[in-house]
Design a protein around this motif. Structure first.
Motif, short mmCIF file in Angstrom:
data_model
loop_
_atom_site.label_atom_id
_atom_site.label_comp_id
_atom_site.label_asym_id
_atom_site.label_seq_id
_atom_site.Cartn_x
_atom_site.Cartn_y
_atom_site.Cartn_z
N LEU A 71 -1.15 7.53 8.82
CA LEU A 71 -1.48 6.21 8.26
C LEU A 71 -2.17 5.31 9.28
O LEU A 71 -2.64 4.23 8.93
CB LEU A 71 -0.22 5.51 7.75
N PRO A 83 -6.98 0.70 1.86
CA PRO A 83 -5.65 1.32 1.87
C PRO A 83 -5.70 2.76 2.36
O PRO A 83 -6.68 3.46 2.14
CB PRO A 83 -5.19 1.24 0.41
N GLN A 84 -4.64 3.17 3.01
CA GLN A 84 -4.50 4.53 3.50
C GLN A 84 -3.24 5.10 2.85
O GLN A 84 -2.23 4.42 2.78
CB GLN A 84 -4.37 4.54 5.01
N TYR A 85 -3.33 6.34 2.38
CA TYR A 85 -2.24 6.95 1.61
C TYR A 85 -1.72 8.21 2.28
O TYR A 85 -2.47 8.94 2.92
CB TYR A 85 -2.72 7.31 0.20
N GLU A 87 1.93 11.15 1.66
CA GLU A 87 3.11 11.45 0.85
C GLU A 87 3.92 12.57 1.48
O GLU A 87 3.39 13.40 2.21
CB GLU A 87 2.74 11.81 -0.57
N LEU A 98 6.02 8.34 -1.54
CA LEU A 98 4.64 7.89 -1.37
C LEU A 98 4.57 6.73 -0.38
O LEU A 98 5.42 5.83 -0.40
CB LEU A 98 4.09 7.45 -2.72
N GLU A 100 1.77 3.85 1.31
CA GLU A 100 0.47 3.21 1.25
C GLU A 100 0.42 2.12 2.31
O GLU A 100 1.25 1.22 2.32
CB GLU A 100 0.21 2.59 -0.12
N ARG A 101 -0.56 2.24 3.20
CA ARG A 101 -0.73 1.22 4.24
C ARG A 101 -1.95 0.38 3.93
O ARG A 101 -3.03 0.89 3.65
CB ARG A 101 -0.90 1.86 5.62
N ARG A 102 -1.76 -0.93 3.99
CA ARG A 102 -2.86 -1.88 3.90
C ARG A 102 -2.59 -2.92 4.97
O ARG A 102 -1.49 -3.48 5.03
CB ARG A 102 -2.94 -2.52 2.52
#
Length: 166
Positions: A71, A83-85, A87, A98, A100-102
């Motif tokens: 991330l 956003p970076q995902y 999992e 999951l 998610e980085r923002r």
């Protein structure tokens, strides 16, 4: 505040003939140390947790450390608006955790959470630090319980790859 924890399962014990000193990556990540894991927001009194009893907890710690680094691949770091995902796929089921980085924040949710429940949110730096602490604390617990594990080169490499952060 983030708390990451685990419990080992009594239903899925490690095979008694296991030589932890020579266990390979596959055994360490998929066959040993089964139990449950959780990520908790202690301030909001909410958590994402498993309740299956068969999650390989060392694999979870390892994967979580990998994900936190994945991330952080955007060169803009916490300034990245895109956003970076990532999992964690639990191999014995279709369930996923999951991420998610923002900017500097990471939302954590799971397939099994109710649809109307908001994700847990942590700063990326806190998640990185706590994931590494969890890994090292888990390895310390497991090496206390399993003779020879502290001498396993895979465990040495894992700890060196993800050192504790100040």
């Amino acid at each position: 505040m983030l708390d990451i924890g685990y419990s080992l399962s009594r239903r899925f014990p490690d095979p008694p003939q296991t030589d932890y000193r020579t266990a390979d990556v596959h055994a360490l990540r998929h066959d040993l140390f089964c139990g449950d894991v959780y990520l908790a927001d202690t301030k909001a009194d909410r958590e994402v947790s498993t309740a299956w009893g068969w999650v390989p907890v060392l694999d979870f710690a390892w994967a979580l450390c990998d994900i936190v680094e994945r991330l952080d691949r955007d060169p803009k770091g916490s300034r990245a608006a895109q956003p970076q995902y990532a999992e964690i796929d639990f191999t014995e089921s279709a369930d996923r955790m999951l991420f998610e980085r923002r900017f500097g924040w990471v939302d954590v949710e799971a397939d099994w959470m109710p649809g109307d429940e908001a994700p847990l949110t942590f700063s990326h730096g806190e998640l990185r630090r706590e994931a590494r602490d969890f890994l090292h604390d888990l390895v310390a617990d497991l090496t206390d319980m399993h003779e020879g594990l502290a001498d396993n080169p895979v465990v040495w490499d894992l700890q060196a790859r993800f050192p504790r952060l100040p």
